[in-house]
Design an enzyme around this catalytic site. Structure first.
Site, PDB file in Angstrom:
ATOM      1  CD  GLU A  62      -5.257   0.518   2.850  1.00  0.00           C
ATOM      2  OE1 GLU A  62      -5.953   0.331   1.928  1.00  0.00           O
ATOM      3  OE2 GLU A  62      -4.850  -0.726   3.580  1.00  0.00           O
ATOM      4  NE  ARG A  78      -3.742  -2.566   0.250  1.00  0.00           N
ATOM      5  CZ  ARG A  78      -3.412  -3.592  -0.556  1.00  0.00           C
ATOM      6  NH1 ARG A  78      -2.037  -3.696  -1.190  1.00  0.00           N
ATOM      7  NH2 ARG A  78      -3.915  -4.751  -0.288  1.00  0.00           N
ATOM      8  CB  SER A 128      -9.084  -1.164   4.276  1.00  0.00           C
ATOM      9  OG  SER A 128      -9.522  -2.086   3.693  1.00  0.00           O
TER      10      SER A 128
END
EC number: 1.3.1.98
Length: 301
Positions: free
Chosen positions: A295, A174, A225
């Protein structure tokens, strides 16, 4: 700012909106106003926009489809450049796909699967744009953008535009170099895919899309998320074990369906979400000794 607004309008770069609420441009439906929001109508108009922003030394940031983004209730100072309908071109040559940064990732996965090209099945249910997916190295189901990206055209903070290869983007979980060492936004991406069985590819992508629809709360505004998985643990599992599923602060609530999602139940503010995030961090650290990292990207005043 008034002079810049006037020059942008005179240059005909695209939509130019003053004090535009960013709640209108994020999937969480949260966010105060941008001093100016500009949606360039073409790549050339994006370059013109950046030249004028640089000329006036005004702060700016780019957004795509507004997923994975939490904007402050006080909004964003300066100019928000939205990569939208003017930067959503698509070209397919054999196994090579070139997509504009504003192209919908879900739409791209659907279109490409129907052409019998494999590699994007993981993206079937990921909201957001191609540009945002490269920026965050978006992924699911054991794959991510780094596995298929050949190179990306990047717009940097100083307004310059340059192609970076997969290696130069320094992808990890990520993460890409665009978030840290070389802040920038992807305005186009070249993807290397593989030809395969159309029926098998479409079926695999639909399976991934159905799984996300069944397990994630897309019936409420959310940003995707909220926390990175603190491997080998999974964020949702830790939050659920801590008894926080359904916990709410104001209009922000941890989803009953998936604990790593915070949903806007109707009147949530960014402050509600931030307070809920801090409560989760403190609780998980206290119960399990695990430090959670977000995130979702938190931006604004």
């Amino acid at each position: 700012m008034e002079v810049l607004e006037k020059e942008l309008l005179e240059a005909g770069v695209g939509k130019v909106l003053k004090d535009e609420p960013l709640a209108n441009h994020t999937t969480m439906k949260i966010g105060g106003p941008a001093d100016l929001l500009v949606e360039p109508s073409s790549f050339d108009n994006l370059k013109k926009t950046m030249q004028l922003i640089t000329k006036h030394s005004v702060k700016w940031r780019a957004i795509g489809r507004g997923s994975n983004l939490l904007v402050s209730d006080k909004g964003i100072q300066g100019v928000v450049v939205k990569l939208g309908s003017g930067l959503d071109h698509l070209e397919v040559e054999g196994e090579t796909v070139t997509a504009g940064g504003g192209y919908s990732l879900i739409k791209l996965a659907t279109v490409i699967s129907k052409q019998g090209l494999s590699g994007l099945e993981f993206a079937g249910g990921i909201p957001g744009s191609v540009g945002g997916a490269v920026y965050m190295n978006a992924g699911a189901h054991g794959s991510d953008m780094s596995s298929i990206l050949e190179k990306a055209l990047i717009l940097f903070e100083d307004g310059t535009i340059e192609w970076l290869t997969n290696e130069e983007l320094e992808f990890s979980y990520r993460h890409s170099i665009l978030q840290t060492k070389r802040p920038g936004i992807c305005v186009a991406a070249v993807l290397k895919l593989k030809a395969g069985s159309r029926d098998e590819i479409v079926a695999a992508m639909q399976k991934n899309k159905d799984y996300r629809r069944e397990t994630q709360p897309w019936n409420y505004p959310c940003a995707g998320s909220i926390f990175r998985n603190p491997l080998p643990n999974y964020a949702g599992n830790l939050i659920e074990k801590a008894g926080l599923k359904g916990y709410s602060v104001g209009g922000a609530k941890i989803s009953d369906q998936h604990a790593n999602f915070i949903v806007n139940t109707g009147n949530a503010t960014a402050e509600d979400v931030l307070n809920l995030i801090e409560h989760v961090k403190a609780t998980i650290n206290e119960k399990f000794g695990v430090k959670m990292q977000t995130e979702v990207e938190i931006v604004g005043r």
